[in-house]
Write a protein that holds these residues in place. Structure first.
Motif, mmCIF file in Angstrom:
data_model
loop_
_atom_site.group_PDB
_atom_site.id
_atom_site.type_symbol
_atom_site.label_atom_id
_atom_site.label_comp_id
_atom_site.label_asym_id
_atom_site.label_seq_id
_atom_site.Cartn_x
_atom_site.Cartn_y
_atom_site.Cartn_z
ATOM 1 N N THR A 75 0.855 -1.183 0.000
ATOM 2 C CA THR A 75 0.000 0.000 0.000
ATOM 3 C C THR A 75 0.889 1.231 0.000
ATOM 4 O O THR A 75 1.838 1.317 0.780
ATOM 5 N N CYS A 76 0.594 2.173 -0.874
ATOM 6 C CA CYS A 76 1.398 3.393 -0.945
ATOM 7 C C CYS A 76 1.188 4.207 0.333
ATOM 8 O O CYS A 76 0.051 4.491 0.710
ATOM 9 N N PRO A 77 2.287 4.588 0.987
ATOM 10 C CA PRO A 77 2.140 5.329 2.243
ATOM 11 C C PRO A 77 2.253 6.845 2.067
ATOM 12 O O PRO A 77 2.353 7.563 3.045
ATOM 13 N N LEU A 78 2.246 7.315 0.825
ATOM 14 C CA LEU A 78 2.610 8.716 0.612
ATOM 15 C C LEU A 78 1.471 9.695 0.873
ATOM 16 O O LEU A 78 1.707 10.845 1.202
ATOM 17 N N CYS A 79 0.246 9.262 0.649
ATOM 18 C CA CYS A 79 -0.855 10.162 0.992
ATOM 19 C C CYS A 79 -1.980 9.326 1.568
ATOM 20 O O CYS A 79 -1.837 8.131 1.804
ATOM 21 N N GLU A 80 -3.133 9.934 1.784
ATOM 22 C CA GLU A 80 -4.198 9.237 2.497
ATOM 23 C C GLU A 80 -5.005 8.287 1.614
ATOM 24 O O GLU A 80 -5.852 7.549 2.105
ATOM 25 N N ALA A 81 -4.736 8.315 0.294
ATOM 26 C CA ALA A 81 -5.584 7.526 -0.600
ATOM 27 C C ALA A 81 -5.366 6.024 -0.441
ATOM 28 O O ALA A 81 -6.274 5.229 -0.675
ATOM 29 N N GLY A 82 -4.151 5.628 -0.072
ATOM 30 C CA GLY A 82 -3.894 4.215 0.208
ATOM 31 C C GLY A 82 -3.962 3.309 -1.011
ATOM 32 O O GLY A 82 -4.524 2.206 -0.952
ATOM 33 N N CYS A 83 -3.368 3.728 -2.120
ATOM 34 C CA CYS A 83 -3.409 2.911 -3.334
ATOM 35 C C CYS A 83 -2.532 1.667 -3.198
ATOM 36 O O CYS A 83 -1.454 1.712 -2.602
ATOM 37 N N GLY A 84 -2.961 0.596 -3.828
ATOM 38 C CA GLY A 84 -2.149 -0.620 -3.874
ATOM 39 C C GLY A 84 -1.095 -0.493 -4.969
ATOM 40 O O GLY A 84 -1.390 -0.049 -6.079
ATOM 41 N N GLY A 129 -5.839 -0.634 -9.315
ATOM 42 C CA GLY A 129 -4.807 -0.242 -10.280
ATOM 43 C C GLY A 129 -4.523 1.243 -10.343
ATOM 44 O O GLY A 129 -3.541 1.675 -10.956
ATOM 45 N N TYR A 130 -5.343 2.048 -9.703
ATOM 46 C CA TYR A 130 -5.115 3.500 -9.768
ATOM 47 C C TYR A 130 -3.871 3.895 -8.972
ATOM 48 O O TYR A 130 -3.666 3.417 -7.858
ATOM 49 N N ILE A 131 -3.037 4.746 -9.527
ATOM 50 C CA ILE A 131 -2.021 5.452 -8.738
ATOM 51 C C ILE A 131 -1.864 6.857 -9.318
ATOM 52 O O ILE A 131 -2.254 7.119 -10.452
ATOM 53 N N CYS A 132 -1.273 7.734 -8.546
ATOM 54 C CA CYS A 132 -0.970 9.078 -9.034
ATOM 55 C C CYS A 132 0.535 9.128 -9.345
ATOM 56 O O CYS A 132 1.250 8.163 -9.093
ATOM 57 N N PRO A 133 1.041 10.256 -9.848
ATOM 58 C CA PRO A 133 2.463 10.301 -10.223
ATOM 59 C C PRO A 133 3.424 10.058 -9.065
ATOM 60 O O PRO A 133 4.596 9.725 -9.277
ATOM 61 N N LYS A 134 2.964 10.216 -7.839
ATOM 62 C CA LYS A 134 3.897 10.028 -6.708
ATOM 63 C C LYS A 134 4.122 8.547 -6.397
ATOM 64 O O LYS A 134 5.156 8.164 -5.872
ATOM 65 N N GLY A 135 3.110 7.717 -6.696
ATOM 66 C CA GLY A 135 3.144 6.335 -6.225
ATOM 67 C C GLY A 135 4.393 5.573 -6.639
ATOM 68 O O GLY A 135 4.981 4.838 -5.841
ATOM 69 N N SER A 136 4.815 5.761 -7.887
ATOM 70 C CA SER A 136 5.958 4.974 -8.361
ATOM 71 C C SER A 136 7.281 5.524 -7.838
ATOM 72 O O SER A 136 8.327 4.910 -8.043
ATOM 73 N N SER A 153 -4.916 16.730 -3.910
ATOM 74 C CA SER A 153 -4.452 16.164 -2.631
ATOM 75 C C SER A 153 -4.726 14.668 -2.528
ATOM 76 O O SER A 153 -4.181 13.997 -1.666
ATOM 77 N N ASN A 154 -5.581 14.151 -3.376
ATOM 78 C CA ASN A 154 -6.045 12.753 -3.328
ATOM 79 C C ASN A 154 -6.927 12.479 -2.114
ATOM 80 O O ASN A 154 -7.101 11.329 -1.718
ATOM 81 N N GLY A 155 -7.462 13.535 -1.530
ATOM 82 C CA GLY A 155 -8.419 13.361 -0.437
ATOM 83 C C GLY A 155 -7.763 13.323 0.918
ATOM 84 O O GLY A 155 -6.614 12.913 1.057
HETATM 85 S S1 SF4 Z 1 -2.807 8.852 -4.706
HETATM 86 FE FE1 SF4 Z 1 -0.626 8.695 -5.211
HETATM 87 S S2 SF4 Z 1 0.516 9.256 -3.368
HETATM 88 FE FE2 SF4 Z 1 -1.603 8.839 -2.779
HETATM 89 S S3 SF4 Z 1 -1.600 6.706 -2.154
HETATM 90 FE FE3 SF4 Z 1 -2.193 6.750 -4.319
HETATM 91 S S4 SF4 Z 1 -0.273 6.508 -5.455
HETATM 92 FE FE4 SF4 Z 1 0.257 7.041 -3.342
#
Ligand code: SF4
Length: 763
Positions: free
Chosen positions: A24-33, A57-64, A191-193
């Motif tokens: 799980t991505c720890p970078l923001c509150e969205a919690g994407c896998g 499957g969703y991620i934003c540019p920060k996830g990777s 902000s991704n919420g």
């Molecule tokens: S929106 Fe981006 S930064 Fe936030 S959890 Fe998903 S991939 Fe990570």
């Protein structure tokens, strides 16, 4: 030959393997896998996990960019200890010995309050931070506890605690089922919420509109979210509570208040109605800049929607009336019948650690706030913390209880707190400072000892806090994707060893002691809970069942098993355990949000308090400004979010900061013309506490009279080790933010709507 091995639990790769881990991505509150591919011990690809039960499957540019952060040559790989004024690499034993040598005498001579602790925002996204921060605070015994909460969401938590009985009982917008969403001061497309955990806000908001729903955004800026909305209401910064009060007033005047099935559980409706009585739409027209007819229409639309909800975030909480605004958001949800119904504002049921799933349904001790005040300014405590705006003065001001040492956990308060320059100066005068941080940044450069945790890919993860705000009930555990480097220690061990030092047990004591003590404390509470699944059981017997686990995993397993979906240590054999989550690396879907009232309340009365006294006490101050329109030539500052930025700490990732500078001052064309500001040219922005020079971007996306600067920039101080960030330094907007401008109820910093002067910069 390369072997492809799908290893869901994310064991380390051998030289001959390509492995796939899920995280799980720890970078923001969205919690994407995330799906993380590792070849020969190196991360070669990170992409969205299409099988993730929440993010699909969703991620934003920060996830990777977890890979770039892991590989960043500036990321600290070993502790640093200051010797002869210079931070030098040290072993872990040397570093902990130095903490013991310097910290203990300060506590011994001046008492526990001489040591302050500051917890940065990443702790909320971090399993070790969530589980071991509290033991460390307890071991220190200090009342000087500060965190990023009081420069962010604390007003929302206090309002929730006063209304519903616990700070984490925050209603979240059920955006997947709503027909009408009124958003104030939030920009989830960037902000991704926040306080509303869900991956893919863009897709979810698009679906809302595609199914015929309506999205209205109230914000002084035409944000990306406002651009995607059906309607944008460009309110004056900081005046949301006037608009919200006028909406409640409209509904009361129209005899349109409808509590629905909640009526038996709602207290003091009449006091709410009396409190908003002066705030008619006409009366607040000039202070908000929103026509009375618009306010009346918004109230009517919300009331008429088959299921609607109001969602307020950072622009409403970091404002002079942050708690009043947060209260009114949920008062409005309640009086329109939208609280606790599908499509309205609902209460998640988290799998682990949620206070409102423990103890007696409905009843609890309520909000723990205002039990003491800060030493220098007398600002109120909330939930065991003092407002972060007090930190600098508590360091600077001599006397009993003066802060002489500071421990910073994953925080950069020099950039995150208002009047950053003052705090920067104050930190330089500390007797001793420890930073737990992966970077040598604007704050950790002051430390005498820096303890770097491993990168996120080397740590396990479970979003204990954020899943309490999830818009769909899920549970998702991630094992480390990469192993620790030889000789490294895990983050929980760092925090546990600090706790042992603080407790006087010494730097060489076994960190498992801290875990075991925490586990026994949790078990004692669980067996004492008559309504829980292990009521009356033997603590030793349950403790023994956890024997195969260490560290955070031991505590998490315990919390899951005693939680609302848990196996109750055998009482409910099909229930959740950590082993079950490990067997489901894409997460476990626990179902859509369901109505939880009145059982999720934990108020002393067992009802919702619609008019908490602590908040009503701030209404006269609100009323005093009710007729204040903008002064001639008024300019006020607001912040802004950027999808590729995350507060202060991701600006060392080249791929995220490349391109046109983003730390620019947004100015409306009319203001630019009036002030002689030119697009691309520098402008000086001056406030009571400081001055910055930033390039101007002329845009009608901001209201007349409003200028906007993002926060988290200003990477130009000496002694840091952030090469990329230094090349894209920007300016620190918190040199302007005023540490005396606060929300009166909580002491939270009021960044929004700060009066400033702007002029062309000479030279
Ligand atoms: S929106 Fe981006 S930064 Fe936030 S959890 Fe998903 S991939 Fe990570």
């Amino acid at each position: 030959m390369t072997t492809i091995v799908d290893r869901p639990t994310g064991h380390a790769a051998t030289d001959a393997e390509v492995t796939t881990g899920f995280r799980t991505c720890p970078l923001c509150e969205a919690g994407c896998g995330l799906e993380v591919t590792v070849r020969d011990g190196e991360v070669v690809r990170i992409r969205g996990d299409r099988a993730d039960v929440f993010s699909h499957g969703y991620i934003c540019p920060k996830g990777s960019t977890l890979k770039q952060i892991h590989d960043d040559p500036d990321r600290l790989r070993s502790p640093l200890v200051r010797r002869n004024g210079v931070l030098e690499p040290a072993t872990w034993d040397e570093a902990f010995s130095e903490v013991d040598r310097r910290l203990r005498p300060i506590i011994g001579e001046h008492g526990p309050d001489a040591v302050a602790i500051y917890l940065g925002n990443p702790n909320a996204h971090n399993l070790a931070g969530m589980l071991y921060g509290k033991p460390l605070i307890k071991a220190l015994g200090t009342t000087n506890v500060f965190s990023a909460s009081t420069v962010d969401q604390r007003p929302k938590e206090v309002a929730a605690a006063l209304m519903f009985g616990h700070l984490m009982t925050v209603p979240v917008p059920d955006i997947d089922r709503t027909g009408y969403l009124l958003v104030l001061g939030a920009n989830p497309l960037e902000s991704n919420g926040s306080l509303a955990t869900a991956p893919d806000w863009p897709g979810r908001l698009k679906s809302l509109r595609a199914r015929g729903g309506r999205l209205v955004v109230v914000d002084p800026r035409r944000t990306k979210t406002a651009e995607a909305a059906d309607e944008h209401v460009a309110i004056r910064p900081g005046t949301d509570p006037y608009l919200l009060a006028a909406m409640v007033n409209t509904l009361a005047g129209d005899d349109a208040i409808a509590l629905g099935r909640l009526a038996p559980y709602v207290d003091r409706l009449e006091d709410l109605v009396a409190a908003v009585a002066p705030f008619t739409p006409e009366a607040v027209e000039s202070v908000t800049g929103v026509p009375a007819a618009t306010i009346r229409r918004l109230a009517g639309e919300l009331r008429a929607a088959p299921a609607g909800c109001v969602y307020g975030r950072i622009g409403t909480t970091t404002a002079p009336f942050g708690t009043v605004a947060s209260w009114l958001v949920d008062a409005l949800n309640t009086v329109t019948g939208n609280l606790d119904r599908p499509g309205g504002a609902m209460f998640p049921r988290a799998a682990a650690g949620h206070f409102n799933t423990r103890g007696t349904p409905r009843f609890g001790r309520g909000a723990l706030i205002g039990r003491r005040t800060s030493r220098v300014r007398g600002l109120p405590e909330s939930f065991g913390e003092l407002p972060a705006v007090c930190l600098a003065e508590e360091i600077e001001t001599p006397g009993d209880g003066q802060v002489r040492a500071l421990i910073v956990l994953a925080g950069n308060p020099v950039l995150s707190l208002p009047n950053g320059e003052r705090l920067d100066r104050a930190m330089a005068g500390l007797d001793f400072m420890v930073s737990v941080d992966i970077y040598l940044n604007e704050t950790s450069r002051h430390a005498d000892v820096v303890l770097p945790p491993p990168s996120a890919l080397q740590r396990s993860h479970y979003d204990i806090a954020l899943l309490m705000f999830a818009l769909h009930n899920v549970a998702n555990y991630s094992a480390p994707v990469l192993p620790l480097e030889p000789g490294d220690i895990d983050e929980w061990e760092i925090l546990a060893r600090l706790a042992l030092i603080a407790a006087g047990v010494g730097p060489a004591a076994d960190p498992d002691l801290v875990t075991d003590l925490a586990a026994r404390t949790l078990l004692h509470a669980a067996v004492a809970d008559d309504h829980g699944p292990v009521a009356g059981r033997d603590v030793d017997e349950l403790f023994d069942e956890l024997a195969g686990r260490r560290g955070p995993e031991k505590l998490l397993d315990l919390m899951l098993r005693t939680g609302p979906y848990g196996d109750g240590f055998g009482a409910r054999p099909a229930g959740l355990t950590l082993a079950a989550l490990e067997a489901n690396p894409h997460g476990v879907d626990l179902g859509a949000l369901e109505p939880r009232l009145p059982d999720c309340l934990r108020t002393p009365t067992g009802t919702i308090d619609l008019a908490p006294e602590a908040i009503l006490a701030d209404i006269p101050r609100l009323a005093a400004g009710m007729h204040d329109g903008p002064a001639d030539g008024e300019l006020v500052l607001v912040g802004r979010r950027d999808l590729r930025s995350n507060n202060s700490w991701m600006h060392n990732v080249k791929v995220l900061v490349k391109g046109k500078p983003r730390c620019t001052l947004h100015v409306h064309p009319d203001d630019a013309a009036r002030l002689g500001l030119v697009d691309g040219a520098p402008a000086t922005v001056t406030a009571r506490t400081g001055r910055v020079v930033a390039p101007v971007h002329v845009t009608d996306a901001v209201r007349r009279g409003v200028v906007s600067l993002p926060h988290g920039w200003g990477h130009d101080l000496p002694g840091m080790r952030l090469g990329v960030a230094a090349d894209h330094a920007g300016v620190n907007s918190n040199l302007l933010a005023d540490d005396e401008r606060i929300d009166a109820v909580t002491g939270t910093a009021a960044f929004t709507g700060l009066p400033v002067e702007v002029a062309p910069a000479s030279g």
